[in-house]
Each structure stands twice: as structure tokens, then as C-alpha cells.
Write a protein that holds these residues in place. Structure first.
Motif, mmCIF file in Angstrom:
data_model
loop_
_atom_site.group_PDB
_atom_site.id
_atom_site.type_symbol
_atom_site.label_atom_id
_atom_site.label_comp_id
_atom_site.label_asym_id
_atom_site.label_seq_id
_atom_site.Cartn_x
_atom_site.Cartn_y
_atom_site.Cartn_z
ATOM 1 N N VAL A 341 0.849 -1.194 0.000
ATOM 2 C CA VAL A 341 0.000 0.000 0.000
ATOM 3 C C VAL A 341 0.883 1.241 0.000
ATOM 4 O O VAL A 341 0.760 2.104 -0.872
ATOM 5 C CB VAL A 341 -0.944 0.018 1.220
ATOM 6 C CG1 VAL A 341 -1.761 1.308 1.237
ATOM 7 C CG2 VAL A 341 -1.862 -1.191 1.186
ATOM 8 N N THR A 342 1.790 1.298 0.948
ATOM 9 C CA THR A 342 2.740 2.425 1.017
ATOM 10 C C THR A 342 4.137 2.013 0.581
ATOM 11 O O THR A 342 4.991 2.860 0.392
ATOM 12 C CB THR A 342 2.813 2.979 2.449
ATOM 13 O OG1 THR A 342 3.322 1.966 3.328
ATOM 14 C CG2 THR A 342 1.447 3.432 2.923
ATOM 15 N N GLU A 343 4.351 0.688 0.433
ATOM 16 C CA GLU A 343 5.692 0.188 0.148
ATOM 17 C C GLU A 343 5.716 -0.682 -1.103
ATOM 18 O O GLU A 343 4.745 -1.377 -1.413
ATOM 19 C CB GLU A 343 6.206 -0.657 1.323
ATOM 20 C CG GLU A 343 6.299 0.087 2.640
ATOM 21 C CD GLU A 343 6.535 -0.855 3.798
ATOM 22 O OE1 GLU A 343 7.131 -0.412 4.796
ATOM 23 O OE2 GLU A 343 6.112 -2.035 3.726
ATOM 24 N N ASN A 344 6.850 -0.646 -1.775
ATOM 25 C CA ASN A 344 7.133 -1.608 -2.825
ATOM 26 C C ASN A 344 7.810 -2.820 -2.197
ATOM 27 O O ASN A 344 8.072 -2.852 -0.993
ATOM 28 C CB ASN A 344 8.061 -0.984 -3.870
ATOM 29 C CG ASN A 344 7.421 0.157 -4.621
ATOM 30 O OD1 ASN A 344 6.321 0.025 -5.152
ATOM 31 N ND2 ASN A 344 8.106 1.291 -4.672
ATOM 32 N N SER A 345 8.146 -3.794 -3.018
ATOM 33 C CA SER A 345 8.965 -4.905 -2.548
ATOM 34 C C SER A 345 10.297 -4.361 -2.044
ATOM 35 O O SER A 345 10.812 -3.339 -2.546
ATOM 36 C CB SER A 345 9.207 -5.889 -3.685
ATOM 37 O OG SER A 345 10.260 -6.762 -3.359
ATOM 38 N N PHE A 346 10.890 -5.030 -1.087
ATOM 39 C CA PHE A 346 12.168 -4.590 -0.537
ATOM 40 C C PHE A 346 13.344 -4.921 -1.449
ATOM 41 O O PHE A 346 14.502 -4.761 -1.061
ATOM 42 C CB PHE A 346 12.362 -5.150 0.877
ATOM 43 C CG PHE A 346 11.800 -4.224 1.935
ATOM 44 C CD1 PHE A 346 12.617 -3.645 2.877
ATOM 45 C CD2 PHE A 346 10.447 -3.903 1.939
ATOM 46 C CE1 PHE A 346 12.109 -2.766 3.822
ATOM 47 C CE2 PHE A 346 9.914 -3.043 2.882
ATOM 48 C CZ PHE A 346 10.749 -2.463 3.826
ATOM 49 N N THR A 347 13.058 -5.356 -2.662
ATOM 50 C CA THR A 347 14.095 -5.467 -3.687
ATOM 51 C C THR A 347 14.114 -4.241 -4.597
ATOM 52 O O THR A 347 14.943 -4.166 -5.507
ATOM 53 C CB THR A 347 13.867 -6.715 -4.565
ATOM 54 O OG1 THR A 347 12.620 -6.557 -5.273
ATOM 55 C CG2 THR A 347 13.826 -7.972 -3.738
ATOM 56 N N ALA A 348 13.209 -3.307 -4.388
ATOM 57 C CA ALA A 348 13.024 -2.199 -5.325
ATOM 58 C C ALA A 348 14.134 -1.161 -5.262
ATOM 59 O O ALA A 348 14.222 -0.301 -6.135
ATOM 60 C CB ALA A 348 11.679 -1.517 -5.076
ATOM 61 N N TYR A 401 9.512 3.089 -1.057
ATOM 62 C CA TYR A 401 8.269 3.720 -0.623
ATOM 63 C C TYR A 401 7.525 4.384 -1.780
ATOM 64 O O TYR A 401 8.135 4.981 -2.669
ATOM 65 C CB TYR A 401 8.563 4.736 0.480
ATOM 66 C CG TYR A 401 9.219 4.093 1.681
ATOM 67 C CD1 TYR A 401 8.465 3.390 2.610
ATOM 68 C CD2 TYR A 401 10.595 4.155 1.863
ATOM 69 C CE1 TYR A 401 9.053 2.771 3.705
ATOM 70 C CE2 TYR A 401 11.204 3.542 2.943
ATOM 71 C CZ TYR A 401 10.433 2.850 3.863
ATOM 72 O OH TYR A 401 11.020 2.242 4.930
ATOM 73 N N LYS A 402 6.212 4.305 -1.713
ATOM 74 C CA LYS A 402 5.372 4.919 -2.733
ATOM 75 C C LYS A 402 5.088 6.375 -2.413
ATOM 76 O O LYS A 402 4.644 7.130 -3.296
ATOM 77 C CB LYS A 402 4.067 4.126 -2.861
ATOM 78 C CG LYS A 402 4.305 2.686 -3.341
ATOM 79 C CD LYS A 402 3.019 1.881 -3.467
ATOM 80 C CE LYS A 402 3.322 0.480 -3.962
ATOM 81 N NZ LYS A 402 2.115 -0.356 -4.115
ATOM 82 N N THR A 403 5.334 6.769 -1.171
ATOM 83 C CA THR A 403 5.172 8.168 -0.774
ATOM 84 C C THR A 403 6.470 8.921 -1.034
ATOM 85 O O THR A 403 7.528 8.496 -0.571
ATOM 86 C CB THR A 403 4.821 8.273 0.718
ATOM 87 O OG1 THR A 403 3.643 7.504 0.975
ATOM 88 C CG2 THR A 403 4.586 9.719 1.119
ATOM 89 N N PRO A 404 6.416 10.020 -1.789
ATOM 90 C CA PRO A 404 7.646 10.776 -2.078
ATOM 91 C C PRO A 404 8.328 11.273 -0.807
ATOM 92 O O PRO A 404 7.689 11.466 0.236
ATOM 93 C CB PRO A 404 7.139 11.956 -2.931
ATOM 94 C CG PRO A 404 5.829 11.486 -3.485
ATOM 95 C CD PRO A 404 5.231 10.596 -2.447
#
Length: 512
Positions: A341-348, A401-404
Motif C-alpha cells: 500500500v505504502t511500500e514496494n517490494s524490498f528489492t526495489a 516507498y510509494k510516498t515521495p
């Protein structure tokens, strides 16, 4: 043919994760001092160097106990000698001294546990190795028979008698690492006379080769993606390096195990959403491998070309839901998917992958003890090399993170993410919290790194940091030791002016 089992992973055991837990420091004795002018012409001269140390160092009086255990010559012609004290046939567990000479043999730097007193053995050895191993497993409520590794390697990585330099007692130093029934890497000390557990710590670490591409978490195409074609499938297995890079995907829980396979596709373009985490892991691991090879001539994390395996889509072992972390287990890389929701995969984030692989570099070089200041340095060096791989900004993990404007840590402004940036704000956590605050107090050396890089630039700084990590630091190095090691590395490589700049960078964070 590629199927492998992976244990359920206990977050508490993954000490080298990117994130701290959400919930009294005792400085090491390490110091440095230049001895009187001395030239080393043969290995036998090393003890004389220690005997010529200033009078206020205890090593001077016990120099004859020290034996050479490692000798390494670097590209500048410098030779780095590691010596450890020995008593009644047993080496000290952690105490060590390093002597560094230039290409003429002149001693330029001495560091390590120079205040180590005389090493003695004050107990008898009454239990054998098998009994010590049995007691160690009992202390973690396991048996040797029930744990195993995917590779088939024995869980007992090492079992030897050493002398605990703090108590002068002979102990069995045991290194237990396994992936089933859950991943763990235990360092355990067992008293050789009475079998008491002195210390225990979980320190959690052919087909044809083709190129393809894939879409990562950011929606961008990652190319080239190095893979293997096997019987009509394209598999994320890169054999172009001495060390192979394999990327595994989580499939299912089966009892106490996780079943995983090398990620594969029917075409060489991995364009489906389910592949995004694997594409990022595979692409960025190759990038980090290539960074160490190209910039530091280091083959894989250990310099020996060992394989690097990554596991993606790893769930939270407690809840079965998404896991917001990444970790180096001591042998492999594991990544959760974030909350999505707020995060991408931790490989991103390539700097996160660089951070985790650098834990492997550290464990196979300085091997910094993972607690208190040495542990904070362990974390900091991983962050700093994360920056060297991704130098577009000073933040760590911003791509997760998807939040700037959100990240895990900030080298330029550690306080932004609740880290101290000066010794006056050092946090005295107990060992039970984050191994003594290793993810918190790393902000201080991170800020010193930022100061160094802004003074000297990335290219000089990355060479200085790599040299200090792989040549000068010892297991128990604290912040002051790191400062001196970096100053000496700068002097070796670039001269006194740049060494003074490094000194100033550390002075600015209150480390002398």
C-alpha cells in the motif's frame, strides 16, 4: 531441477536486516599508535614491533604471545599482518593486533587490541568437542539432527577451543548456521571445563547463458537481465560471474519449511507483475556484484567468487502476511514484499541490495562484531556502500516507498529518521535492544561519511572506505578506531592533505 527448500525465517534472528526493531555500552579496547620507526624485513620482526610500542600499552609486555595468522599484500605494495595472542596452544577468541607496513617495510600503522593483557588459561578442558556441540544445541532448544541447510552443509560451521580474553578461560567457540526449521546463525561459547554457556548470539548474513529483460517495481524495463535458458524456460540464474547469481521465489509453506524455486518464465521478457520483485533483485544484485568487481577488484561478497542467492516474496513468518524487511542471513539474501500500500517490494532499491551484500563483504573481511559500536559500524559501512552504488541522493531505501520523500535513513541528515549525528547524542541501548542500537547509532559514522564524501568526492572516498574495511578494521573496532583506520587509508592512497580532511570529517561528529 532447481527446486530448493527455504526455512521459515524468524525476524528476530535476522540481525543484519535493513531496519531496526520497533520496540551498557562498553567501548572496545582497540586503539592505535605508531611505534618507534621500525622496518619489518621478515615475519620474525613483527614481535619486535610490538615490543617497541609505547610503555602504556600492555601488548608491549606480552609481545611474545602473538603469532601471525594472516598476511596480505595490497595493490599499493603495503603489507597487512594480523597477529593474535596464544596461550597453551589456544588463540584468543577475538583479540587481535594488526601491523601495517609500506612497500619498503616501514611500519606505518599499528592497531587493534593493544591494551590486551597477558593471555592465560585458568581452567581445565574436561569436556570434548561433541559434548560442547550437544550443549550448544541444547541451549537453543534444538538438536543437531533436526536442523539442516539447503546445500546439505553441516550446521556446525566451526567448533574450536579458544581463550576468552576477558576471563582467561578456555571455551569452545561454536558457529552454528542452518536454514531449517528456521534460518539462524548462532555464535555460542561453551566453557571447556564445566560446559556452561558463556555467550550465545543469533547474528543473522549446465544450460546456456542468455540475456533478457524485465519490468521492475518502478515500471521501468531492467536490461540486460542475465539468465539461463533451460529446456525452453528462461531462468533467473546468472552464470556470467565467477560467483553465480540465483533469484528464488517463494511458493508455499509446507510444515516448517518454505518451498521456493528459481524464478522462470516461458520468454526472456519478464513483464508480469508477479515478476517485479524478482526482476529487481536479480538486476540489482548483478549491479552490486559488478560494482565490487569493477571498482574494488573484489569477486563476490567474499572476494572468492561465492554464489549469491536471493529469495523474494518472503512472507512474515509470524503472520503469513507481507514482510517489510530485507536481510543478509550470513549466506543468502531474503526480501519481503512490503505492505504494497505504502511500500514496494524490498528489492526495489539498489542501495538496499548493496547494503545487504556489503554485510557479506564485512563478514568476510573486518568481521565487525554485531553489537554496540562495532555493530553500528557494520551497519554504517553497509549504508555507505549503498550510497556508493546509488549516489543520486543521500537517502537509503527511498525507492522502497510509494510516498515521495520517504526513506529509511539519510546520511546527510540522520536526525530526519531519529538517528544521532554526533557523539553527544549517542544512545546507550542495552544489548537486548537492536544489539545495542546498531541501526540507531550508525547515524554518527554515516554523518562522518557524508562529511568525508563532500570534502573529497565519491571516487576517493569509496577507495578510502574499502581499504579501511578490508585492511585496517578489526573485529572490535569502535568509532575512534574507524576514524583512525580511515585517516590512515586516506594517507596511504592520497597523502596527508586528504587524511586531514577525513580527520576533520570525524571531528565534526565528535569522534576524535
Amino acid at each position: 531441477m532447481f527446486k530448493r527448500n527455504l526455512a521459515i525465517l524468524t525476524i528476530a534472528g535476522l540481525s543484519c536486516g535493513i531496519l531496526a526493531p520497533t520496540a551498557s555500552y562498553a567501548d572496545s579496547q582497540t586503539k592505535e599508535e605508531l611505534p618507534q620507526a621500525y622496518n619489518v624485513k621478515a615475519d620474525q620482526d613483527l614481535n619486535e614491533v610490538l615490543k617497541n610500542m609505547p610503555d602504556d600499552y600492555k601488548v608491549k609486555d606480552n609481545a611474545d604471545q602473538y603469532q601471525l595468522v594472516k598476511k596480505e599484500k595490497d595493490d599499493l605494495g603495503f603489507t597487512h599482518y594480523t597477529l593474535k595472542p596464544k596461550a597453551e596452544g589456544y588463540f584468543a577468541e577475538a583479540a587481535e593486533v594488526k601491523i601495517h607496513t609500506d612497500k619498503t617495510g616501514k611500519v606505518v600503522f599499528v592497531n587493534g587490541d593493544l591494551d590486551q593483557g597477558k593471555l592465560e588459561v585458568k581452567n581445565e578442558t574436561k569436556i570434548n568437542q561433541n559434548k560442547a556441540i550437544e550443549l550448544a544445541f541444547k541451549s537453543i532448544e534444538k538438536s543437531r539432527d533436526e536442523v539442516k541447510n539447503l546445500s546439505g552443509k553441516d550446521a556446525v560451521q566451526d567448533a574450536k577451543i579458544v581463550v576468552d580474553e576477558k576471563t582467561n578461560r578456555a571455551v569452545y567457540a561454536l558457529d552454528l548456521a542452518y536454514t531449517l526449521p528456521e534460518a539462524a546463525h548462532w555464535i555460542i561459547k561453551v566453557d571447556a571445563e564445566n560446559g556452561n554457556i558463556i555467550e550465545k548470539q543469533n547474528v543473522l548474513e549446465e544450460a546456456s547463458q542468455v540475456t533478457g529483460s524485465g519490468i521492475g517495481s518502478d515500471g521501468q524495463v531492467k536490461s540486460p537481465l542475465k539468465m539461463t535458458e533451460d529446456n525452453g524456460k528462461y531462468v533467473l540464474l546468472d552464470t556470467t560471474h565467477k560467483g553465480k547469481i540465483g533469484t528464488m521465489g517463494f511458493e508455499s509453506f509446507q510444515g516448517d519449511s518454505i518451498i521456493g524455486t528459481l524464478v522462470s518464465n516461458i520468454k526472456s521478457f519478464f513483464d508480469q507483475d508477479k515478476f517485479k520483485a524478482a526482476v529487481d533483485a536479480h538486476y540489482f544484485t548483478d549491479q552490486v556484484y559488478q560494482y565490487y568487481k569493477d571498482v574494488h577488484n573484489r569477486e563476490s561478497y567474499d572476494g572468492q567468487g561465492s554464489d549469491i542467492n536471493s529469495y523474494v516474496n518472503v512472507p512474515d513468518p509470524d503472520t503469513g502476511g507481507n514482510w517489510s524487511n530485507a536481510a543478509w542471513t550470513g549466506a543468502e539474501m531474503i526480501y519481503g514484499d512490503g505492505d504494497q500500500v505504502t511500500e514496494n517490494s524490498f528489492t526495489a532499491a539498489n542501495d538496499v541490495i548493496a547494503h545487504e551484500i556489503t554485510h557479506g563483504v564485512t563478514s568476510s573481511s573486518a568481521d565487525l562484531v554485531y553489537k554496540y559500536q562495532p555493530g553500528a559500524l557494520n551497519e554504517s559501512f553497509s549504508d555507505v556502500f549503498g550510497y556508493f552504488v546509488d549516489s543520486d541522493d543521500w537517502t537509503m531505501g527511498e525507492d522502497l516507498y510509494k510516498t515521495p520523500n520517504t526513506a529509511i535513513r539519510d546520511l546527510k541528515d540522520p536526525k530526519k529518521y531519529d538517528q544521532p549525528d554526533n557523539m553527544k547524542d549517542y544512545k546507550n541501548y542495552s544489548i537486548k535492544y537492536d544489539n545495542g542500537g546498531v541501526h540507531i547509532n550508525s547515524g554518527i559514522p554515516n554523518k562522518a561519511a557524508y562529511n568525508t564524501i563532500t570534502k573529497l568526492g565519491k571516487e576517493k572516498s569509496e577507495q578510502i572506505y574499502y581499504r579501511a574495511l578490508t585492511k585496517y578494521l578489526t573485529r572490535q573496532s569502535n568509532f575512534s578506531d574507524a576514524s583512525r583506520a580511515l585517516i590512515q587509508s586516506a594517507k596511504d592512497l592520497y597523502g596527508q592533505k586528504d587524511a586531514d580532511a577525513v580527520k576533520a570529517a570525524w571531528n565534526e561528529v565528535g569522534v576524535k
